[in-house]
Design a protein around this motif. Structure first.
Motif, PDB file in Angstrom:
ATOM      1  N   ARG A 244     -18.418 -67.822  38.690  1.00 59.50           N
ATOM      2  CA  ARG A 244     -18.905 -68.565  39.853  1.00 59.50           C
ATOM      3  C   ARG A 244     -19.819 -67.686  40.708  1.00 59.50           C
ATOM      4  O   ARG A 244     -20.869 -68.134  41.175  1.00 59.50           O
ATOM      5  CB  ARG A 244     -17.730 -69.071  40.684  1.00 59.50           C
ATOM      6  N   ALA A 245     -19.444 -66.421  40.906  1.00 57.05           N
ATOM      7  CA  ALA A 245     -20.265 -65.508  41.714  1.00 57.05           C
ATOM      8  C   ALA A 245     -21.625 -65.280  41.061  1.00 57.05           C
ATOM      9  O   ALA A 245     -22.666 -65.320  41.733  1.00 57.05           O
ATOM     10  CB  ALA A 245     -19.538 -64.181  41.916  1.00 57.05           C
ATOM     11  N   VAL A 246     -21.617 -65.048  39.754  1.00 57.32           N
ATOM     12  CA  VAL A 246     -22.879 -64.847  39.029  1.00 57.32           C
ATOM     13  C   VAL A 246     -23.714 -66.124  39.098  1.00 57.32           C
ATOM     14  O   VAL A 246     -24.914 -66.074  39.391  1.00 57.32           O
ATOM     15  CB  VAL A 246     -22.608 -64.426  37.563  1.00 57.32           C
ATOM     16  N   ALA A 247     -23.099 -67.258  38.836  1.00 58.64           N
ATOM     17  CA  ALA A 247     -23.824 -68.527  38.847  1.00 58.64           C
ATOM     18  C   ALA A 247     -24.432 -68.809  40.218  1.00 58.64           C
ATOM     19  O   ALA A 247     -25.576 -69.255  40.311  1.00 58.64           O
ATOM     20  CB  ALA A 247     -22.889 -69.663  38.438  1.00 58.64           C
ATOM     21  N   ARG A 248     -23.684 -68.530  41.276  1.00 56.71           N
ATOM     22  CA  ARG A 248     -24.173 -68.775  42.633  1.00 56.71           C
ATOM     23  C   ARG A 248     -25.436 -67.936  42.904  1.00 56.71           C
ATOM     24  O   ARG A 248     -26.420 -68.449  43.431  1.00 56.71           O
ATOM     25  CB  ARG A 248     -23.095 -68.427  43.656  1.00 56.71           C
ATOM     26  N   LEU A 249     -25.411 -66.671  42.523  1.00 55.91           N
ATOM     27  CA  LEU A 249     -26.570 -65.804  42.761  1.00 55.91           C
ATOM     28  C   LEU A 249     -27.769 -66.221  41.924  1.00 55.91           C
ATOM     29  O   LEU A 249     -28.894 -66.316  42.427  1.00 55.91           O
ATOM     30  CB  LEU A 249     -26.209 -64.347  42.470  1.00 55.91           C
TER      31      LEU A 249
ATOM     32  N   GLN B  37     -30.796 -58.518  37.105  1.00 50.94           N
ATOM     33  CA  GLN B  37     -30.659 -57.199  37.716  1.00 50.94           C
ATOM     34  C   GLN B  37     -30.237 -57.310  39.185  1.00 50.94           C
ATOM     35  O   GLN B  37     -29.373 -56.556  39.646  1.00 50.94           O
ATOM     36  CB  GLN B  37     -31.960 -56.405  37.603  1.00 50.94           C
ATOM     37  N   GLN B  38     -30.806 -58.242  39.909  1.00 53.95           N
ATOM     38  CA  GLN B  38     -30.432 -58.424  41.313  1.00 53.95           C
ATOM     39  C   GLN B  38     -28.971 -58.857  41.435  1.00 53.95           C
ATOM     40  O   GLN B  38     -28.245 -58.364  42.304  1.00 53.95           O
ATOM     41  CB  GLN B  38     -31.335 -59.467  41.970  1.00 53.95           C
ATOM     42  N   ALA B  39     -28.540 -59.768  40.560  1.00 57.35           N
ATOM     43  CA  ALA B  39     -27.146 -60.216  40.578  1.00 57.35           C
ATOM     44  C   ALA B  39     -26.217 -59.053  40.249  1.00 57.35           C
ATOM     45  O   ALA B  39     -25.169 -58.887  40.872  1.00 57.35           O
ATOM     46  CB  ALA B  39     -26.941 -61.363  39.587  1.00 57.35           C
ATOM     47  N   ALA B  40     -26.604 -58.241  39.272  1.00 55.76           N
ATOM     48  CA  ALA B  40     -25.788 -57.087  38.883  1.00 55.76           C
ATOM     49  C   ALA B  40     -25.623 -56.119  40.054  1.00 55.76           C
ATOM     50  O   ALA B  40     -24.518 -55.649  40.327  1.00 55.76           O
ATOM     51  CB  ALA B  40     -26.417 -56.373  37.684  1.00 55.76           C
ATOM     52  N   LEU B  41     -26.710 -55.839  40.747  1.00 58.96           N
ATOM     53  CA  LEU B  41     -26.646 -54.925  41.895  1.00 58.96           C
ATOM     54  C   LEU B  41     -25.774 -55.497  43.005  1.00 58.96           C
ATOM     55  O   LEU B  41     -24.973 -54.779  43.606  1.00 58.96           O
ATOM     56  CB  LEU B  41     -28.052 -54.645  42.421  1.00 58.96           C
ATOM     57  N   GLU B  42     -25.907 -56.775  43.260  1.00 59.28           N
ATOM     58  CA  GLU B  42     -25.136 -57.434  44.325  1.00 59.28           C
ATOM     59  C   GLU B  42     -23.640 -57.423  44.026  1.00 59.28           C
ATOM     60  O   GLU B  42     -22.823 -57.243  44.928  1.00 59.28           O
ATOM     61  CB  GLU B  42     -25.631 -58.880  44.472  1.00 59.28           C
TER      62      GLU B  42
ATOM     63  N   ALA C 234     -23.124 -57.471  31.824  1.00 54.43           N
ATOM     64  CA  ALA C 234     -21.997 -58.287  32.305  1.00 54.43           C
ATOM     65  C   ALA C 234     -22.515 -59.585  32.917  1.00 54.43           C
ATOM     66  O   ALA C 234     -21.923 -60.652  32.715  1.00 54.43           O
ATOM     67  CB  ALA C 234     -21.164 -57.512  33.309  1.00 54.43           C
ATOM     68  N   VAL C 235     -23.621 -59.516  33.649  1.00 51.59           N
ATOM     69  CA  VAL C 235     -24.228 -60.727  34.215  1.00 51.59           C
ATOM     70  C   VAL C 235     -24.619 -61.669  33.078  1.00 51.59           C
ATOM     71  O   VAL C 235     -24.323 -62.862  33.108  1.00 51.59           O
ATOM     72  CB  VAL C 235     -25.462 -60.392  35.088  1.00 51.59           C
ATOM     73  N   GLN C 236     -25.269 -61.137  32.055  1.00 48.90           N
ATOM     74  CA  GLN C 236     -25.689 -61.951  30.920  1.00 48.90           C
ATOM     75  C   GLN C 236     -24.490 -62.564  30.203  1.00 48.90           C
ATOM     76  O   GLN C 236     -24.528 -63.731  29.799  1.00 48.90           O
ATOM     77  CB  GLN C 236     -26.536 -61.113  29.959  1.00 48.90           C
ATOM     78  N   TYR C 237     -23.424 -61.804  30.061  1.00 48.70           N
ATOM     79  CA  TYR C 237     -22.190 -62.279  29.439  1.00 48.70           C
ATOM     80  C   TYR C 237     -21.617 -63.452  30.233  1.00 48.70           C
ATOM     81  O   TYR C 237     -21.282 -64.504  29.668  1.00 48.70           O
ATOM     82  CB  TYR C 237     -21.191 -61.120  29.368  1.00 48.70           C
ATOM     83  N   HIS C 238     -21.515 -63.289  31.540  1.00 54.14           N
ATOM     84  CA  HIS C 238     -20.963 -64.351  32.378  1.00 54.14           C
ATOM     85  C   HIS C 238     -21.875 -65.582  32.383  1.00 54.14           C
ATOM     86  O   HIS C 238     -21.388 -66.710  32.337  1.00 54.14           O
ATOM     87  CB  HIS C 238     -20.731 -63.858  33.804  1.00 54.14           C
TER      88      HIS C 238
END
Length: 65
Positions: free
Chosen positions: A9-14, A22-27, A34-38
């Protein structure tokens, strides 16, 4: 509708808000992989194939806040 984990949900929201992987990963203090996996799991659970579909559908998901 499929149940998303808190991390999905956090990844999707961002990403739905326009963040790059990359921005989502940093946040979220996780790796880009991991972002790509989610995101792959979010897409599968929601039956979507693109960021634009995610942005369109994510606004329809109930918020856990």
């Amino acid at each position: 509708m499929a149940q998303l984990t808190p991390q999905e949900r956090a990844v999707a929201r961002l990403v739905a808000g326009g963040a790059t992987d990359q921005q989502a990963a940093l946040e979220l203090f996780i790796s880009v992989k991991a972002v790509q996996y989610h995101l792959a799991h979010v897409y599968s659970k929601l039956g979507i194939r693109s960021r634009s579909e995610l942005a369109a559908q994510f606004g329809e998901l109930p918020s856990s806040d």
